[in-house]
Design a protein around this motif. Structure first.
Motif, short mmCIF file in Angstrom:
data_model
loop_
_atom_site.label_atom_id
_atom_site.label_comp_id
_atom_site.label_asym_id
_atom_site.label_seq_id
_atom_site.Cartn_x
_atom_site.Cartn_y
_atom_site.Cartn_z
N HIS A 79 0.79 -1.24 0.00
CA HIS A 79 0.00 0.00 0.00
C HIS A 79 0.82 1.29 0.00
N SER A 80 2.08 1.22 0.41
CA SER A 80 2.83 2.46 0.59
C SER A 80 3.81 2.66 -0.57
N ASP A 81 4.59 3.74 -0.49
CA ASP A 81 5.68 3.91 -1.44
C ASP A 81 6.92 4.30 -0.65
N PHE A 82 8.04 4.47 -1.35
CA PHE A 82 9.30 4.68 -0.64
C PHE A 82 9.26 5.95 0.22
N VAL A 83 8.77 7.05 -0.33
CA VAL A 83 8.83 8.32 0.41
C VAL A 83 7.94 8.25 1.65
N GLU A 84 6.76 7.67 1.52
CA GLU A 84 5.88 7.56 2.68
C GLU A 84 6.51 6.65 3.75
N THR A 85 7.09 5.53 3.30
CA THR A 85 7.72 4.62 4.26
C THR A 85 8.93 5.28 4.91
N ALA A 86 9.65 6.09 4.13
CA ALA A 86 10.80 6.82 4.70
C ALA A 86 10.31 7.72 5.84
N TYR A 87 9.20 8.42 5.59
CA TYR A 87 8.64 9.30 6.62
C TYR A 87 8.27 8.49 7.87
N LEU A 88 7.61 7.35 7.63
CA LEU A 88 7.19 6.49 8.74
C LEU A 88 8.41 6.03 9.56
#
Ligand code: ACO
Length: 431
Positions: A79-88
């Motif tokens: 469900h996510s992408d790299f930038v969102e996961t980086a933020y998380l």
């Protein structure tokens, strides 16, 4: 009542506190053992040592579990992408829409490499190892942005958001520039487009012809980077924590992490997998002969991309990437003979008692190289891609170290096995 462990040395018993993690992992706290008994704990290579407590990533190697901030890697991959996961990974929570937008803007604003920094590239031979270039150029960020790299936890944390965004975004730009430099191509400036598309644009654009990534290609790169975003206390992440524990700034600590990743036992395994598959192919084998050789116990014929220091069950990332690999190649219409060899090797190994009894399963590197090859990324850039993906994990770990009010500099001890004391021998009396 709090649980304790008891350690008997000669006729004395020492009671040691027991620590429990939120997922139930247990540890014996030996911090006071030396003060109380004179003994240290010996654990060469820290294989059974918890060097820190951390809220970032949970990894259970026996059961093939990987979660970032509680979220299973399978759900993030879907469900996510790299930038969102980086933020998380960095900030601990999935971003709201506004936080995601602001983070993206910060990344885009800080993507470019200034002209003065570009001159650093020219100092390298054009066949310099890309990881040597990457660690040097990332270290130089501390010189170019001294206001973000003061080596004071307090001040550096005040500027953390900007420094972190710069590190993620510029590391990616530097990676693309290294590729262009080595191939004698002019640098391509970043554009105001999403993170992975921007990387591919900077890598592959030609004069007067912008490279526009197919959605499948950008999606595959996103997945690849996301799957590398963090992996608990591996060699490079622990290096970042160790260097950071001296109050070294973020950029310097990241450069040390990149150096640690450059070793073939860590970040170089994906390259070794590709070399192995290519060799099998060149020798006209479909994997059948190689799998027999891999069981000899000889390190030079190991089945690269199999086995893992902590996963004794499957590597959950390998499952995801193995499935994605098939889909990406099909979508791009690529028939890679190396994929067929990899599939043969995997199927044979998963039926073979040698591999099963030793709990050797595919790791993330087994298929990642084939995807990168399909995207047009050359083998000598594979570890650079790994570094771009791992940056969020390194940054989150640096932040955790910098934010601990009672943190101490990482300083293990040793058992000395050299000569005992002896007197200095003058030159004319030696040998
Ligand atoms: N192929 C064949 N045999 C293997 C392999 C392999 N890939 N890996 C381990 N073995 C065998 C060993 O020969 C040994 O056999 P023995 O018990 O008969 O002596 C047994 O399995 C245990 O091996 P160790 O080296 O003790 O396993 P360890 O857990 O220390 O090593 C490692 C893990 C280094 C990853 C190893 O499995 C390996 O070299 N794999 C190939 C390289 C690789 O893919 N590395 C990437 C790791 S993932 C990452 O870093 C992102």
């Amino acid at each position: 009542m709090a649980k304790t462990a008891s350690l008997q040395i000669d006729d004395k018993a020492y009671n040691l506190p027991v620590i429990q993690g939120t997922e139930g992992e247990m540890a014996v706290d030996t911090r006071r053992l030396r003060a109380e008994s004179g003994y240290i704990c010996f654990d060469q290579g820290y294989g059974n040592t918890g060097s820190c407590d951390s809220q970032i990533t949970y990894l259970d190697g026996d059961n093939g579990i990987l979660r970032h901030r509680g979220y299973p890697i399978e759900q993030l991959a879907e469900h996510s992408d790299f930038v969102e996961t980086a933020y998380l990974v960095i900030y601990g929570e999935l971003p709201t829409e506004k936080q995601r937008r602001d983070f993206g803007t910060l990344l885009r604003k800080n993507a470019a490499i200034e002209t003065q920094m570009q001159r650093i590239f020219e100092g390298f031979p054009d066949d310099a190892p890309p990881m040597a270039m990457l660690s040097s150029i990332v270290a130089s960020l501390a010189a170019h942005y001294p206001e973000l790299a003061t080596n004071s936890f307090e001040k550096d944390l005040q500027n953390f958001d900007l420094a972190a965004a710069m590190a993620i975004s510029k590391l990616r730009t530097i990676g693309a520039m290294i590729y262009r430099y080595q191939n004698g191509m002019p640098y391509v400036h970043p554009k105001d487009i999403p993170f992975c598309e921007n990387f591919l644009h900077m890598m592959f654009s030609e004069p007067y012809k912008d490279y526009v990534a197919e959605p499948e290609v950008a999606k595959a790169l996103n997945l690849l980077l996301l799957l590398h975003a963090d992996h608990e206390q591996n060699c490079s992440t622990s290096t970042v924590r160790m260097v950071g524990s001296s109050a070294a700034n973020l950029f310097t600590s990241l450069s040390a992490g990149i150096s640690a990743l450059s070793g073939p036992l860590h970040g170089g395994a994906n390259t070794a997998v590709m070399n192995m598959l290519q060799m099998i192919h060149d020798e006209g084998d479909d994997g059948t002969r190689f799998i027999e050789a891999a069981k000899s116990g000889n390190k030079s014929t190991r089945l690269m991309g199999f086995g893992h220091a902590v996963y004794r069950n499957f590597d959950p990332r390998a499952k995801i990437i193995g499935e994605a690999c098939e889909k990406v190649l099909a979508k791009l219409g690529i028939e890679d003979p190396l994929l067929a060899i990899a599939r043969n090797l995997e199927q044979a190994a998963l039926k073979d008692d040698y591999f099963l009894s030793r709990k050797l399963y595919p790791n993330v590197d087994f298929y990642s190289g084939i995807i990168m090859r399909a995207l047009g990324i050359p083998v000598n850039m594979f570890t650079v891609i790994f570094a771009i993906g791992r940056a969020p994990g390194w940054i989150a770990n640096w932040r955790e170290v910098a934010s601990q009010p009672k943190g101490r500099i990482y300083r293990p001890r040793q058992i000395y096995t050299g000569p005992v004391t002896r007197d200095y021998v003058p030159m004319d009396k030696r040998g």
